[in-house]
Design an enzyme around this catalytic site. Structure first.
Site, PDB file in Angstrom:
ATOM      1  N   THR A  70      51.637  46.454  95.842  1.00 36.53           N
ATOM      2  CA  THR A  70      52.716  45.463  95.771  1.00 36.53           C
ATOM      3  C   THR A  70      53.302  45.289  97.176  1.00 36.53           C
ATOM      4  OG1 THR A  70      53.168  46.021  93.476  1.00 36.53           O
ATOM      5  CG2 THR A  70      54.959  44.951  94.696  1.00 36.53           C
ATOM      6  N   ASN A 148      42.597  41.434  87.747  1.00 32.73           N
ATOM      7  CA  ASN A 148      42.888  42.677  87.026  1.00 32.73           C
ATOM      8  C   ASN A 148      42.784  42.528  85.516  1.00 32.73           C
ATOM      9  OD1 ASN A 148      45.212  41.117  88.047  1.00 32.73           O
ATOM     10  ND2 ASN A 148      46.405  42.384  86.649  1.00 32.73           N
ATOM     11  N   GLN A 176      41.462  45.659  92.711  1.00 36.39           N
ATOM     12  CA  GLN A 176      40.562  46.011  91.606  1.00 36.39           C
ATOM     13  C   GLN A 176      39.108  46.114  92.062  1.00 36.39           C
ATOM     14  OE1 GLN A 176      41.415  46.984  88.633  1.00 36.39           O
ATOM     15  NE2 GLN A 176      43.561  46.382  88.558  1.00 36.39           N
ATOM     16  N   GLY A 197      45.729  53.253  96.077  1.00 30.01           N
ATOM     17  CA  GLY A 197      44.949  54.454  95.792  1.00 30.01           C
ATOM     18  C   GLY A 197      44.696  54.702  94.316  1.00 30.01           C
ATOM     19  N   HIS A 198      45.694  54.354  93.469  1.00 28.39           N
ATOM     20  CA  HIS A 198      45.584  54.802  92.070  1.00 28.39           C
ATOM     21  C   HIS A 198      44.540  54.026  91.270  1.00 28.39           C
ATOM     22  CE1 HIS A 198      48.180  51.843  89.724  1.00 28.39           C
ATOM     23  NE2 HIS A 198      48.570  51.552  90.940  1.00 28.39           N
ATOM     24  N   THR A 234      59.069  57.971 106.777  1.00 33.46           N
ATOM     25  CA  THR A 234      58.280  59.194 106.982  1.00 33.46           C
ATOM     26  C   THR A 234      57.027  59.145 106.123  1.00 33.46           C
ATOM     27  OG1 THR A 234      60.310  60.391 107.433  1.00 33.46           O
ATOM     28  CG2 THR A 234      58.387  61.726 106.863  1.00 33.46           C
ATOM     29  N   CYS A 322      51.606  46.130  84.687  1.00 33.65           N
ATOM     30  CA  CYS A 322      52.922  45.867  85.297  1.00 33.65           C
ATOM     31  C   CYS A 322      53.774  44.962  84.414  1.00 33.65           C
ATOM     32  CB  CYS A 322      52.759  45.208  86.658  1.00 33.65           C
ATOM     33  SG  CYS A 322      51.922  46.263  87.823  1.00 33.65           S
TER      34      CYS A 322
HETATM   35  N1  PLP Z   1      47.175  43.696  92.568  1.00 38.79           N
HETATM   36  C1  PLP Z   1      46.378  43.887  91.513  1.00 38.79           C
HETATM   37  C2  PLP Z   1      45.220  42.976  91.284  1.00 38.79           C
HETATM   38  C3  PLP Z   1      46.647  44.923  90.612  1.00 38.79           C
HETATM   39  O1  PLP Z   1      45.865  45.105  89.541  1.00 38.79           O
HETATM   40  C4  PLP Z   1      47.763  45.761  90.857  1.00 38.79           C
HETATM   41  C5  PLP Z   1      48.115  46.855  89.912  1.00 38.79           C
HETATM   42  O2  PLP Z   1      47.989  46.749  88.740  1.00 38.79           O
HETATM   43  C6  PLP Z   1      48.558  45.521  91.980  1.00 38.79           C
HETATM   44  C7  PLP Z   1      48.234  44.479  92.815  1.00 38.79           C
HETATM   45  C8  PLP Z   1      49.777  46.352  92.279  1.00 38.79           C
HETATM   46  O3  PLP Z   1      49.414  47.626  92.669  1.00 38.79           O
HETATM   47  P1  PLP Z   1      50.529  48.767  92.833  1.00 38.79           P
HETATM   48  O4  PLP Z   1      50.773  49.297  91.471  1.00 38.79           O
HETATM   49  O5  PLP Z   1      49.906  49.776  93.733  1.00 38.79           O
HETATM   50  O6  PLP Z   1      51.716  48.141  93.438  1.00 38.79           O
END
Ligand code: PLP
Length: 379
Positions: A70, A148, A176, A197-198, A234, A322
């Site tokens: 984000t 996504n 993705q 990363g996640h 930091t 989200c």
């Molecule tokens: N962009 C896409 C296509 C995503 O699927 C996601 C997370 O679901 C994000 C951005 C946002 O990632 P983050 O959760 O690291 O802010």
């Protein structure tokens, strides 16, 4: 538990956790400190930067660590706009992640003009629409690599070439796609590229932003001198080490997605579409990530089916994690199929490296039985 929601997040790999552990326990110094205890952790940040760079074919100096995608998405658009203060037009698509769409909507309130390119029923863009919409006023184009919700892949090379030829900056949300398909920014003239990363087996709360050499960049987060003055705050050393290790491992993953995950995804998709009446695939059949399938179950509320699946310990979703707590139907499916109420009847299954054939068979059976149950209650 059967976890088929890898587009929401992925499990941290044991090797990633192991690499992080010293920086959560004994090596907790501040990398900006001058004494040895702090300064020695600075070098592990640089190792991680090289690991992330290598995943995408970049130079380490072109990688900035952020807190999440984000932030990477916001920072890219912000930097492009700052670089061209007289150009107040942004181009994006109707199916971007909320981290791009909501930022663009906020910018509209500040007087920027935003074009949200439409997609067709398969979720694909018309490149002619992009060409036609870019004007002298356009500062930045932000178009994602892989969606996504549907996994649909945009033709990023062609998009990047159009932007380059028209003198417009190109930002790509590659969240993705990272670790799922091969990426090489040496062959893709993108200016900014966002990662998190996640989605490739590092922990949550760490992102990265690729900024091509000589591309303008002014920080979104102002503060100390960290990240060569490009992102204050930091550094989270354990998380940076984690994304570095995950990036190193992710270089091996794209062939596994192709050879192992795709056949299982296809089995799941064909199993559901052939055995459950009134189901429909959302997204292009082939121009799609290997792990994702998004299916409409006509006449069934997504939420009802998801609750029943959850009772059987099956994790899936109705779209972006989200937005999962909002009552809004999927903006992606709405953009693809504006008629009817399809966007309230979809389930996204996103498989992972560890998904097994037995799990897929189990989910097919459950989905068929539960869809029948829900439809029976409607009659
Ligand atoms: N962009 C896409 C296509 C995503 O699927 C996601 C997370 O679901 C994000 C951005 C946002 O990632 P983050 O959760 O690291 O802010």
């Amino acid at each position: 538990m059967v976890y088929l929601d890898h587009n929401a997040t992925t499990p941290v790999l044991p090797e990633v956790l192991e690499a992080m552990m010293p920086y959560l326990t004994t090596e907790w110094g501040n990398p900006s400190s001058a004494y040895k205890f702090g300064a020695k952790v600075k070098s592990v940040i640089e190792t991680a930067r090289a690991q992330v760079a290598e995943l995408i074919g970049a130079q380490p100096r072109e990688v900035i660590f952020t807190s999440c995608a984000t932030e990477s998405n916001n920072a890219s658009i912000h930097a492009a706009l700052k670089a061209n203060p007289n150009k107040r037009h942004i181009v994006t698509s109707a199916v971007e992640h909320s981290s791009v769409l909501n930022y663009c909507m906020a910018l509209e309130k500040e007087g920027y003009r935003v074009t949200y390119l439409p997609v067709d029923r398969d979720g694909l863009l018309k490149l002619a629409d992009l060409e036609n919409t870019i004007t002298e006023e356009t500062s930045v184009v932000s178009l994602m690599w892989a969606n996504n919700e549907t996994g649909v892949l945009f033709p990023v090379k062609e998009i990047a070439e159009i932007c380059r030829s028209r003198g417009v900056l190109y930002h790509c949300d590659a969240v993705q796609a990272a670790g799922r398909i091969e990426m090489d920014v040496r062959k893709l003239p993108v200016d900014y590229l966002s990662l998190t990363g996640h989605k490739f087996h590092a922990p949550k709360g760490i992102g990265a932003l690729y900024v091509r050499r000589k591309t303008p960049f002014s920080p979104l987060i102002q503060g100390g001198h960290q990240e060569r003055n490009l992102r204050g705050g930091t550094e989270s050393v354990p998380l940076i080490v984690g994304i570095g290790k995950a990036a190193e491992l992710a270089r091996r993953h794209p062939p596994t997605y192709k050879k192992k995950v795709r056949p299982m995804r296809d089995k799941l998709e064909e199993g559901i579409l052939s055995s459950i009446p009134n189901t429909e695939l959302n997204g292009h059949k082939t121009q799609r990530l290997a792990n994702t399938t998004n299916i409409t179950f006509h006449g069934i509320e997504s939420e009802a089916l998801l609750i029943l699946l959850d009772k059987e310990d099956i994790c899936a979703s109705s779209g972006s994690a989200c937005l999962a707590d909002s009552d809004e139907p999927s903006h992606v499916i709405k953009a693809m199929k504006p008629e009817g109420s399809q966007s309230r009847s979809i389930i996204r299954f996103s498989l992972g490296l560890e998904t097994t054939g037995a799990e897929v068979a189990n989910v097919c059976d459950s989905a068929r039985r539960l869809a029948e149950t829900l439809r029976a209650t409607l009659v």
